[in-house]
Scaffold this active site. Structure first.
Site, PDB file in Angstrom:
ATOM      1  N   ASN A  11       0.792  -1.095  -0.086  1.00 43.80           N
ATOM      2  CA  ASN A  11      -0.088  -0.071  -0.109  1.00 43.80           C
ATOM      3  C   ASN A  11       0.989   1.317  -0.028  1.00 43.80           C
ATOM      4  O   ASN A  11       1.538   1.613   0.925  1.00 43.80           O
ATOM      5  CB  ASN A  11      -0.844  -0.138   1.331  1.00 43.80           C
ATOM      6  CG  ASN A  11      -1.667   1.400   1.273  1.00 43.80           C
ATOM      7  OD1 ASN A  11      -1.663   2.291   0.541  1.00 43.80           O
ATOM      8  ND2 ASN A  11      -2.381   1.414   2.531  1.00 43.80           N
ATOM      9  N   TRP A  12       1.036   1.861  -1.068  1.00 40.94           N
ATOM     10  CA  TRP A  12       1.895   3.040  -1.276  1.00 40.94           C
ATOM     11  C   TRP A  12       1.355   4.326  -0.610  1.00 40.94           C
ATOM     12  O   TRP A  12       2.039   5.150  -0.511  1.00 40.94           O
ATOM     13  CB  TRP A  12       2.229   3.306  -2.814  1.00 40.94           C
ATOM     14  CG  TRP A  12       2.938   2.129  -3.578  1.00 40.94           C
ATOM     15  CD1 TRP A  12       3.478   0.924  -3.109  1.00 40.94           C
ATOM     16  CD2 TRP A  12       3.359   2.318  -4.755  1.00 40.94           C
ATOM     17  NE1 TRP A  12       4.053   0.158  -3.974  1.00 40.94           N
ATOM     18  CE2 TRP A  12       3.956   1.041  -5.120  1.00 40.94           C
ATOM     19  CE3 TRP A  12       3.215   3.145  -5.909  1.00 40.94           C
ATOM     20  CZ2 TRP A  12       4.550   0.718  -6.403  1.00 40.94           C
ATOM     21  CZ3 TRP A  12       3.726   2.636  -7.257  1.00 40.94           C
ATOM     22  CH2 TRP A  12       4.377   1.725  -7.479  1.00 40.94           C
ATOM     23  N   LYS A  13       0.289   4.300  -0.166  1.00 38.25           N
ATOM     24  CA  LYS A  13      -0.431   5.631   0.181  1.00 38.25           C
ATOM     25  C   LYS A  13      -0.043   6.723  -0.738  1.00 38.25           C
ATOM     26  O   LYS A  13       0.054   6.367  -1.975  1.00 38.25           O
ATOM     27  CB  LYS A  13       0.113   5.743   1.573  1.00 38.25           C
ATOM     28  CG  LYS A  13      -0.101   4.514   2.480  1.00 38.25           C
ATOM     29  CD  LYS A  13       0.169   4.579   3.642  1.00 38.25           C
ATOM     30  CE  LYS A  13       0.044   3.206   4.695  1.00 38.25           C
ATOM     31  NZ  LYS A  13       0.095   3.362   6.031  1.00 38.25           N
ATOM     32  N   HIS A  96      -9.227   1.570   4.920  1.00 45.54           N
ATOM     33  CA  HIS A  96      -7.957   1.956   5.681  1.00 45.54           C
ATOM     34  C   HIS A  96      -8.318   2.907   6.944  1.00 45.54           C
ATOM     35  O   HIS A  96      -8.892   3.491   6.771  1.00 45.54           O
ATOM     36  CB  HIS A  96      -7.186   2.259   4.881  1.00 45.54           C
ATOM     37  CG  HIS A  96      -5.563   2.191   5.224  1.00 45.54           C
ATOM     38  ND1 HIS A  96      -5.182   3.088   6.049  1.00 45.54           N
ATOM     39  CD2 HIS A  96      -4.472   1.144   4.932  1.00 45.54           C
ATOM     40  CE1 HIS A  96      -3.718   2.656   6.374  1.00 45.54           C
ATOM     41  NE2 HIS A  96      -3.730   1.611   6.040  1.00 45.54           N
ATOM     42  N   GLU A  98      -6.552   5.124   7.753  1.00 49.59           N
ATOM     43  CA  GLU A  98      -6.162   6.544   7.610  1.00 49.59           C
ATOM     44  C   GLU A  98      -7.400   7.147   6.717  1.00 49.59           C
ATOM     45  O   GLU A  98      -7.642   8.160   6.910  1.00 49.59           O
ATOM     46  CB  GLU A  98      -4.935   6.452   6.643  1.00 49.59           C
ATOM     47  CG  GLU A  98      -3.673   6.437   7.285  1.00 49.59           C
ATOM     48  CD  GLU A  98      -2.513   5.758   6.575  1.00 49.59           C
ATOM     49  OE1 GLU A  98      -2.581   5.542   5.405  1.00 49.59           O
ATOM     50  OE2 GLU A  98      -1.696   5.194   7.370  1.00 49.59           O
ATOM     51  N   GLU A 168      -5.070  -4.683  10.596  1.00 52.70           N
ATOM     52  CA  GLU A 168      -4.131  -3.656  10.680  1.00 52.70           C
ATOM     53  C   GLU A 168      -4.400  -2.912  12.125  1.00 52.70           C
ATOM     54  O   GLU A 168      -5.136  -1.933  12.080  1.00 52.70           O
ATOM     55  CB  GLU A 168      -3.992  -2.585   9.680  1.00 52.70           C
ATOM     56  CG  GLU A 168      -3.881  -3.171   8.285  1.00 52.70           C
ATOM     57  CD  GLU A 168      -3.182  -2.206   7.115  1.00 52.70           C
ATOM     58  OE1 GLU A 168      -2.172  -2.467   6.668  1.00 52.70           O
ATOM     59  OE2 GLU A 168      -3.708  -1.118   6.942  1.00 52.70           O
ATOM     60  N   GLY A 174       2.725   2.279  10.543  1.00 58.14           N
ATOM     61  CA  GLY A 174       3.925   3.302  10.446  1.00 58.14           C
ATOM     62  C   GLY A 174       4.649   3.824  11.652  1.00 58.14           C
ATOM     63  O   GLY A 174       5.296   4.852  11.691  1.00 58.14           O
ATOM     64  N   SER A 214       3.812  -2.025  10.126  1.00 57.01           N
ATOM     65  CA  SER A 214       5.233  -2.214  10.121  1.00 57.01           C
ATOM     66  C   SER A 214       5.690  -3.540   9.962  1.00 57.01           C
ATOM     67  O   SER A 214       6.522  -4.274  10.329  1.00 57.01           O
ATOM     68  CB  SER A 214       5.712  -1.860  11.685  1.00 57.01           C
ATOM     69  OG  SER A 214       5.316  -0.545  11.992  1.00 57.01           O
ATOM     70  N   GLY A 235       2.925  -1.102   4.090  1.00 54.34           N
ATOM     71  CA  GLY A 235       2.953   0.422   3.836  1.00 54.34           C
ATOM     72  C   GLY A 235       4.463   0.927   3.541  1.00 54.34           C
ATOM     73  O   GLY A 235       5.007   0.501   2.197  1.00 54.34           O
ATOM     74  N   GLY A 236       5.209   1.200   4.382  1.00 54.83           N
ATOM     75  CA  GLY A 236       6.594   1.895   4.081  1.00 54.83           C
ATOM     76  C   GLY A 236       7.589   0.971   3.390  1.00 54.83           C
ATOM     77  O   GLY A 236       8.219   1.450   2.263  1.00 54.83           O
TER      78      GLY A 236
HETATM   79  P1  13P Z   1       3.423   0.509   7.641  1.00 52.73           P
HETATM   80  O1  13P Z   1       3.727  -0.981   6.707  1.00 52.73           O
HETATM   81  O2  13P Z   1       4.140   1.630   6.923  1.00 52.73           O
HETATM   82  O3  13P Z   1       3.267   0.407   8.901  1.00 52.73           O
HETATM   83  O4  13P Z   1       1.859   0.666   7.067  1.00 52.73           O
HETATM   84  C1  13P Z   1       1.008  -0.350   7.065  1.00 52.73           C
HETATM   85  C2  13P Z   1      -0.185   0.141   6.466  1.00 52.73           C
HETATM   86  O5  13P Z   1      -0.989   1.047   6.895  1.00 52.73           O
HETATM   87  C3  13P Z   1      -0.741  -0.685   5.133  1.00 52.73           C
HETATM   88  O6  13P Z   1      -2.005  -0.401   4.812  1.00 52.73           O
END
Ligand code: 13P
Length: 250
Positions: A11-13, A96, A98, A168, A174, A214, A235-236
């Site tokens: 998930n590149w956000k 998500h 967010e 999640e 993050g 993470s 994510g990251g």
């Molecule tokens: P991180 O892997 O950066 O913690 O993010 C997880 C996430 O929100 C994937 O949707």
């Protein structure tokens, strides 16, 4: 019962321009060609055309990060399922934390999105997860069960066997603070049990449940080895070629 195919979904956000996205996926293709997992990249909507094109002929599937549930109309700034389907998008990430936190998405909206995505011939990746306060209050199971129960309202057993759920925990997103294997396994198990209650054991054995929060190259293999964890929503670490390659092969 054969183990479900592991999914490594990035998930590149709100990261990478269309040109950066194209270059990344072109490099990723070769790296993950022999990964045993299903590799998915969840990219910003404006990157979708370039990424679908770059992923053509490879084993990389493409996900959008959001969609509107209505077929068309006066919804400035929104994107419909037909638009995504027309681009040959495979999956759509919905719910998500967010989007729930910053854009006011509710469980009811997520349910409507899931319905629309399935009707359009794509598959939703439905996110859920508790906050740190909720974990400390001891209401994680109730919260996640509620989120998933509402998200799945009205969906058929066949549909639920194909879609993907991502657990999640918000406190792990993050933050570098990954849930322990046991914490992640416990909640993914609770979700699978809920699916079994609602749709029966056969369906629950097929639905893929991912862990996100993470996930990195260094912890992916042990998380994905847990019985109820069928991969990760990343994510990251999905923004870095070498990290994501290792996760896809974990
Ligand atoms: P991180 O892997 O950066 O913690 O993010 C997880 C996430 O929100 C994937 O949707």
């Amino acid at each position: 019962m054969a183990k479900r195919t592991i999914m490594a979904a990035g998930n590149w956000k709100m990261n990478k321009t269309p040109s950066e996205a194209k270059a990344f996926v072109e490099s990723l293709k070769g790296l993950v060609a022999d990964a045993g997992s299903e590799v998915v990249v969840g990219v910003p909507s404006v990157c979708l055309p370039a990424v679908v094109e770059a992923a053509k002929g490879s084993n990389i599937k493409v996900a959008a990060q959001n969609v509107h549930w209505e077929a068309s109309g006066a919804y400035t700034g929104e994107i419909s399922c037909a638009m995504l389907k027309d681009l040959n998008v495979d999956y759509v990430i919905i719910g998500h934390s967010e989007r729930r936190e910053y854009f006011g998405e509710t469980d009811e909206m997520i349910n409507k999105k899931a319905r629309a995505i399935l009707d359009a011939g794509m598959l939703p990746i439905i996110c859920c997860g508790e906050s740190l306060t909720q974990r400390e209050q001891g209401v994680t199971a109730e919260h996640v069960r509620y989120q998933i129960k509402v998200a799945l309202l009205g969906l058929s057993a066949e549909e639920v066997s194909k879609l993907v759920i991502a657990y999640e925990p918000i406190w792990a997103i993050g933050t570098g603070k990954t849930a322990t294997n046991e914490q992640a396994e416990e909640v993914c198990g609770i979700i699978r049990k809920l699916v079994a209650e609602l749709y029966g054991d056969d369906v629950a054995e097929k639905t893929r449940i991912l862990y996100g929060g993470s996930v990195k190259a260094s912890n992916a293999a042990e998380l994905f080895a847990m019985p109820n964890i069928d991969g990760g929503l990343v994510g990251g670490a999905s923004l870095k070629l070498d990290e994501f390659e290792k996760i896809a092969k974990a």
